[in-house]
Motif scaffolding. Structure first.
Motif, PDB file in Angstrom:
ATOM      1  N   HIS A  55       0.850  -1.179   0.000  1.00  0.00           N
ATOM      2  CA  HIS A  55       0.000   0.000   0.000  1.00  0.00           C
ATOM      3  C   HIS A  55       0.893   1.238   0.000  1.00  0.00           C
ATOM      4  CE1 HIS A  55      -3.024   2.989   1.422  1.00  0.00           C
ATOM      5  NE2 HIS A  55      -3.826   2.254   0.675  1.00  0.00           N
ATOM      6  N   ILE A  56       0.618   2.143  -0.934  1.00  0.00           N
ATOM      7  CA  ILE A  56       1.427   3.362  -1.081  1.00  0.00           C
ATOM      8  C   ILE A  56       0.496   4.555  -0.972  1.00  0.00           C
ATOM      9  CG2 ILE A  56       2.985   4.663  -2.589  1.00  0.00           C
ATOM     10  CD1 ILE A  56       3.537   1.953  -4.021  1.00  0.00           C
ATOM     11  N   ALA A  57       0.907   5.543  -0.197  1.00  0.00           N
ATOM     12  CA  ALA A  57       0.123   6.770  -0.061  1.00  0.00           C
ATOM     13  C   ALA A  57       1.081   7.953  -0.063  1.00  0.00           C
ATOM     14  CB  ALA A  57      -0.706   6.747   1.223  1.00  0.00           C
ATOM     15  N   ALA A  58       0.595   9.094  -0.541  1.00  0.00           N
ATOM     16  CA  ALA A  58       1.408  10.315  -0.577  1.00  0.00           C
ATOM     17  C   ALA A  58       0.547  11.490  -0.119  1.00  0.00           C
ATOM     18  CB  ALA A  58       1.944  10.568  -1.984  1.00  0.00           C
ATOM     19  N   VAL A  59       1.052  12.225   0.863  1.00  0.00           N
ATOM     20  CA  VAL A  59       0.304  13.327   1.456  1.00  0.00           C
ATOM     21  C   VAL A  59       1.196  14.571   1.471  1.00  0.00           C
ATOM     22  CG1 VAL A  59      -0.916  14.152   3.501  1.00  0.00           C
ATOM     23  CG2 VAL A  59      -0.898  11.695   2.958  1.00  0.00           C
ATOM     24  N   PRO A  60       0.789  15.656   0.793  1.00  0.00           N
ATOM     25  CA  PRO A  60       1.587  16.896   0.871  1.00  0.00           C
ATOM     26  C   PRO A  60       1.664  17.410   2.305  1.00  0.00           C
ATOM     27  CG  PRO A  60      -0.020  17.003  -0.911  1.00  0.00           C
ATOM     28  CD  PRO A  60      -0.372  15.792  -0.105  1.00  0.00           C
ATOM     29  N   ASP A  61       2.854  17.814   2.714  1.00  0.00           N
ATOM     30  CA  ASP A  61       3.089  18.328   4.061  1.00  0.00           C
ATOM     31  C   ASP A  61       3.648  19.744   3.921  1.00  0.00           C
ATOM     32  OD1 ASP A  61       3.999  18.987   6.588  1.00  0.00           O
ATOM     33  OD2 ASP A  61       4.655  16.952   7.069  1.00  0.00           O
ATOM     34  N   ASP A  62       2.759  20.735   4.017  1.00  0.00           N
ATOM     35  CA  ASP A  62       3.180  22.123   3.794  1.00  0.00           C
ATOM     36  C   ASP A  62       4.133  22.606   4.870  1.00  0.00           C
ATOM     37  OD1 ASP A  62       1.716  22.368   1.456  1.00  0.00           O
ATOM     38  OD2 ASP A  62      -0.105  22.969   2.520  1.00  0.00           O
TER      39      ASP A  62
END
Length: 919
Positions: free
Chosen positions: A716-723
């Protein structure tokens, strides 16, 4: 022949127009076919052009600083080509047997070609002028001649106008007006040219001097902004940049428009330059022209950017040699920046002369801030600017060389350019009259340095006048000194002055949004003087052939007492200079989750006050490197290190217990996820204690959501922008197996991502949970949905082995090919003392695509487990740090194993392909 080329030696060796004219006549006699005649002419002129350029290039190598001669020789060559092609066209291609009054044509050189300042591949700016509307014959001739010049490979900027059209265009367009100001007769009807020149003077120039000056200065300011607004950028534009040729041209244009002078020396008679300033103008122009000509020769085309990849070659062509502590290229660039500075000095004094000529009595032509301060200690105001009552005012009391800048700062005044010029002339008095030993002078300098107003501007004025470098001679050694790498954007002195300006902005709350922690700290530092002097001295020992931090710390012990700092302040400044790189190196290259990292850092720092000062110094040092270097990820890392170290320094080793820290993080993560106790406990028990210590709460919360969504999926791969961190958090949950890390890294690289940090965890049920912080090539998060899809798909493909990674990774070129101008010798440091649990490996190498992938593959081949990776780049240099163990979780302490690992990593760092993953 015009006087412009009278000084050229052996002009016929460049091009023999008479001989070529005879050969062209002979070619025309061989055939009556217009097409054949034209092709034969172009072939012959191309040979002549190539031979002429070769001769000019040969002369330039023999006399590598002869910029003006080379530029004039190129204009002379162009003149002869234009004349030959014109004569051939009107005599053999389109002869006019009985030309009417309207069938007259004049060829006029304009712009740089008109001035005679042409680099080998400069544009040929030419105007075709007719008395009235064009006839069919003049149209044919102009078109034929343009095609000839284009066929010769010349880049032609041209216009075709009647006399009336020329005047109308000049009135309406500043660019046309400026180009025609440089107009020079080349060939054709001379009487028509004289008529055009007279009308231009009478109808365009007369009465319009003030408007022209204002327009040109506004145009100059806009150009400076476009080019970076500093004459000390390390990859300058020789023509358009601040301190470049265009600034000199602007001065000449203004003088020519106002006084109708024909040459630069005539500006002396016009009162806009002194004889000394004329020599300064000539030296700067000659040097900049030489650099531009070498640039064109090297590139084989028009090129005005002095980029890293050509700086070394031009230094060699101009016969610069190495000196102790300074390479040839650094000496060349230092001279370049000194000439750019000279252009700035000239501009100031020129505009002062201009102001005197154009302004009404007691007023300013150029706008200024009007102030009327009270006590000026003998200095006077001249139209709102701080000026000298007499030329010997500095000689009467040389301390005034410092005082004038202190007064300018205190009262918010500009300094009159004539006073600046006198300061430059008298700056030597600082040495000969012992000004550095005078307590009042040192107190005044310290007032400027630590000013609560605008120290950056006043220190820059002081530097421009040469007073700064005389008063602090160690600073004088780094004036105009470049740092030959892709990380630093400015010369050392400009970097330092910008850092002082940033420190002032932080202290005055002007950067509170960018630097809330530093802004808060500056309100509580015990000595403002310490931090300002430390910023001044932090890079002062660069270019001396040793560690500039150590040498600078020794210099601080000598300089600080002279400036009036106490023994305690001096010791703190020296410590800060010695360790000004420590905080960045620790934050960006080490694992802050490893408590040993924090303890080692705190042991060096030793006091909360030093920690506060070091953070502020680190922030302004990084920000002053150049645009785009500072980012929110660096801010986050420095803040984490500061908070952790401050806790150690305040409480000693009795931190909150490990269990308490884990419990606190679990409680906060549960609150963020809004989960009941049972659901949270089910997730939390899958993660080992080491995980809870290593990751911040926000990442833990994102990971737990990730684990929830994965369910029982094997991948499982996920990507979340972290400002907050200025990056995208990429999370991979997968069955753990050897080589997982390097394959994920390869997939991220293929998607165009740069990994700036990585942590590798293993869950209690045997899955790998890997967290990567990833930025796009411009240092921003992957935020668009399509970007994230591309990123996750590339990782999936890499893990599934659907494609060969190596060929694709190797095909990704470095974003800036000028990086090839640098050579970073790879180096590997293996440290078993930096962490209690891990072996810490630091690899320094030349940055390139997929470097991290190749290093990770080398670690995989060496049967090493990677627990975290930290990536830092400094221009062309990459520094990758890995926290590793062997396969059973122990440190790698066998000497033979360490040597083998070092050898393999060195090979991977040095190679583009041999050690990269093959599948």
């Amino acid at each position: 022949m015009t006087d412009l080329f009278a000084h050229l030696d052996d002009r016929r060796a460049i091009i023999d127009r008479r001989a070529l004219a005879g050969r062209l006549d002979a070619l025309a006699a061989e055939t009556g076919d217009t097409g054949q005649r034209r092709r034969a002419m172009v072939a012959l002129l191309r040979q002549a052009l190539d031979a002429g350029r070769a001769e000019i290039g040969r002369r330039l190598l023999l006399h590598p600083s002869a910029g003006r001669v080379t530029a004039h020789a190129t204009a002379f060559l162009t003149d002869q080509i234009v004349r030959l092609s014109h004569d051939f066209t009107i005599h053999h291609l389109y002869p006019a047997s009985n030309p009417s009054a309207g069938e007259r044509l004049t060829l006029v050189a304009v712009g740089g070609y008109g001035r005679g300042d042409m680099a080998p591949f400069s544009d040929v700016d030419i105007g075709f002028l007719t008395p009235f509307k064009q006839t069919s014959w003049t149209e044919q001739v102009i078109e034929a001649q343009l095609y000839t010049l284009w066929d010769l490979g010349l880049k032609v900027g041209h216009s075709s106008r009647s006399l009336d059209e020329m005047i109308r265009a000049a009135k309406e367009d500043l660019t046309v007006r400026t180009a025609l100001l440089e107009a020079r007769f080349v060939w054709g009807d001379r009487a028509l040219y004289d008529q055009a020149s007279a009308r231009f003077d009478a109808e365009v120039v007369a009465g319009n001097a003030r408007a022209f000056v204002a327009d040109k200065l506004a145009e100059r300011d806009e150009r400076h902004k476009r080019m970076g607004d500093s004459r000390y950028v390390v990859e300058p534009n020789v023509k358009e940049g601040k301190g470049g040729l265009r600034d000199l041209h602007t001065l000449f244009w203004i003088g020519k428009f106002i006084h109708r002078v024909r040459t630069v020396p005539e500006l002396v008679d016009a009162g806009l330059l002194t004889s000394r300033e004329l020599r300064q103008f000539a030296r700067a122009e000659n040097f900049l022209l030489a650099v531009r000509c070498h640039l064109h020769m090297l590139a084989g085309r028009a090129e005005d950017r002095l980029t890293f990849d050509v700086q070394r070659e031009i230094a060699a062509r101009m016969q610069f040699a190495e000196r102790p502590g300074k390479s040839a290229v650094e000496r060349f660039m230092q001279l370049y920046f000194l000439h750019a500075k000279s252009v700035g000095d000239l501009t100031g004094t020129f505009l002062a002369h201009l102001d005197d000529q154009l302004a009404a009595r007691g007023r300013r032509f150029l706008p200024t801030i009007r102030r009327r301060p009270g006590k000026l200690n003998g200095f006077v105001l001249d139209r709102g600017r701080l000026a000298l009552p007499s030329d010997d005012f500095f000689q009467q009391d040389p301390v005034r060389l410092i005082e004038i800048f202190a007064l300018a700062d205190r009262h918010g005044l500009e300094i009159h350019p004539q006073a600046m010029r006198q300061a430059r002339h008298d700056a030597k008095l600082i040495e000969t009259q012992g000004v550095r030993r005078v307590a009042r002078a040192n107190a005044l300098f310290l007032d400027v340095l630590t000013s609560p107003r605008d120290p950056e501007t006043v220190l820059r004025w002081m530097n421009e006048a040469g007073v700064f470098g005389r008063f602090v001679p160690d600073f004088g050694r780094v004036v105009a000194q470049m740092q030959f790498d892709m990380y630093h954007h400015y010369t050392v002195d400009e970097h330092t002055i910008r850092a002082i300006g940033l420190l002032s902005d932080i202290e005055q709350d002007r950067l509170k949004d960018d630097h809330p922690l530093s802004t808060a700290i500056m309100q509580h530092v015990q000595s403002r003087r310490v931090i300002y002097v430390a910023v001044l001295l932090h890079d002062i020992a660069k270019g001396r052939g040793g560690d500039h931090s150590i040498l600078g710390a020794e210099l601080a012990l000598r300089v600080c007492p002279r400036l009036g700092l106490t023994e305690a302040e001096t010791e703190t400044v020296s410590w800060l200079v010695r360790h000004h790189l420590l905080m960045a190196a620790t934050a960006f290259k080490r694992d802050l989750a490893d408590f040993k990292t924090i303890l080692d850092f705190a042991q060096v720092v030793q006091s909360p006050e030093r920690l506060r000062l070091l953070l502020v110094l680190t922030v302004v040092d990084i920000r002053a490197v150049g645009p785009g270097v500072w980012n929110s990820w660096k801010r986050q890392l420095l803040a984490e290190l500061f908070d952790a170290a401050e806790e150690v320094l305040r409480l000693g080793h009795k931190q909150r217990g490990r269990a308490a820290r884990i419990a606190g993080k679990k409680e906060e993560a549960q609150r963020l996820l809004a989960l009941d106790d049972k659901a949270f406990a089910r997730l939390a028990r899958r993660l080992p204690e080491s995980y809870w210590i290593a990751e911040p709460v926000e990442v833990i919360a994102a990971n737990l959501i990730h684990i929830q969504k994965a369910g029982g999926a094997p991948l499982h791969i996920a990507a979340v922008p972290d400002d907050d961190r200025g990056a995208t958090l990429v999370m991979v949950l997968a069955a753990d197996h050897p080589g997982l890390f390097y394959r994920i890294a390869g997939g991220i690289h293929l998607a165009g991502g740069n990994i700036i940090d990585a942590r590798i965890h293993t869950t209690r049920d045997g899955l790998a949970l890997d967290n990567f912080l990833v930025q796009d090539p411009l240092g921003r998060p992957f935020a668009e949905a399509e970007q994230i899809v591309r990123l996750t798909r590339a990782i999936e493909d890499a893990l599934a082995g659907r494609q060969k990674l190596l060929p694709k990774l190797e095909a990704r070129a470095l974003p800036r090919t000028r990086a090839e101008a640098f050579r970073v010798a790879p180096n590997v440091f293996i440290d078993n003392k930096a962490s209690n649990r891990f072996t810490v490996i630091e690899v320094n190498a030349q940055d390139r695509p997929a470097l991290l992938n190749q290093l990770a593959y080398a670690l995989f081949q060496s049967k090493v487990t990677v627990h975290s990776a930290h990536v830092a780049t400094y221009g062309e240099r990459a520094v990758d740090t890995f926290y590793v163990t062997d396969l059973i979780g122990d440190k790698i302490d066998s000497a033979a194993r360490v040597r083998s690992l070092e050898k393999r990593l060195l090979e991977a760092a040095a190679s583009r392909s041999e050690n990269a993953v093959a599948a």
